[in-house]
Design a protein around this motif. Structure first.
Motif, PDB file in Angstrom:
ATOM      1  N   ARG A  21       0.835  -1.211   0.000  1.00 33.18           N
ATOM      2  CA  ARG A  21       0.000   0.000   0.000  1.00 33.18           C
ATOM      3  C   ARG A  21       0.869   1.260   0.000  1.00 33.18           C
ATOM      4  N   SER A  22       1.919   1.267   0.798  1.00 29.12           N
ATOM      5  CA  SER A  22       2.831   2.410   0.843  1.00 29.12           C
ATOM      6  C   SER A  22       3.526   2.612  -0.498  1.00 29.12           C
ATOM      7  N   THR A  25       1.615   4.628  -3.181  1.00 24.95           N
ATOM      8  CA  THR A  25       1.467   6.078  -3.030  1.00 24.95           C
ATOM      9  C   THR A  25       2.781   6.848  -3.058  1.00 24.95           C
TER      10      THR A  25
END
Length: 142
Positions: A21-22, A25
């Motif tokens: 997820r990191s 972004t």
């Protein structure tokens, strides 16, 4: 020298990210964080929420999405014009200023749907407005 190439910082951020997820972004976060300083280094005038802008002489305003590689490439192409003093180039992030605020800052701004958005003023009068691919094609003629 490139002003809007943040690829090395994105690679570092991706390598340091601890989860999937990191990693998704990283580019957006890096680009948005580095955009204002890069615009200043490039010789552009930055517009932000609450800025004032008075069109005079030959002014070119470009609204860009900092996370967009295409928009950053357009800005990179404009650096030579700003450095040569041909145009006073002002830039803003389309993500940082909502449309009603943009209208307060930029006289005669129209609704746009795509970034980048380009507004040209000559002698204080709006002479060009375009967005998206149309704006990019127009800028290539400069």
């Amino acid at each position: 020298m490139t002003y809007f190439d943040f690829s090395e910082d994105v690679r570092k951020g991706w390598a340091e990210a601890t989860d999937f997820r990191s990693r998704l972004t990283v580019q957006t976060k890096v680009h948005c964080a580095k955009f204002p300083a890069a615009a200043e280094r490039a010789g552009f005038h930055s517009l932000s929420k609450g800025s004032s802008f008075v069109p005079g002489g030959h002014g070119l305003v470009l609204g860009a999405a900092p996370w967009s590689n295409r928009d950053l490439a357009v800005l990179e192409d404009l650096v030579s014009h700003a450095r040569a003093g041909v145009w006073r180039v002002s830039v803003f992030s389309v993500d940082d200023i909502n449309f009603p605020e943009m209208v307060n800052v930029l006289p005669e701004l129209r609704m746009f749907r795509r970034a980048p958005v380009v507004v040209q003023y000559l002698q204080g009068e709006l002479t060009y407005f375009g967005d998206g691919h149309d704006a990019i094609l127009w800028l290539r003629q400069l």
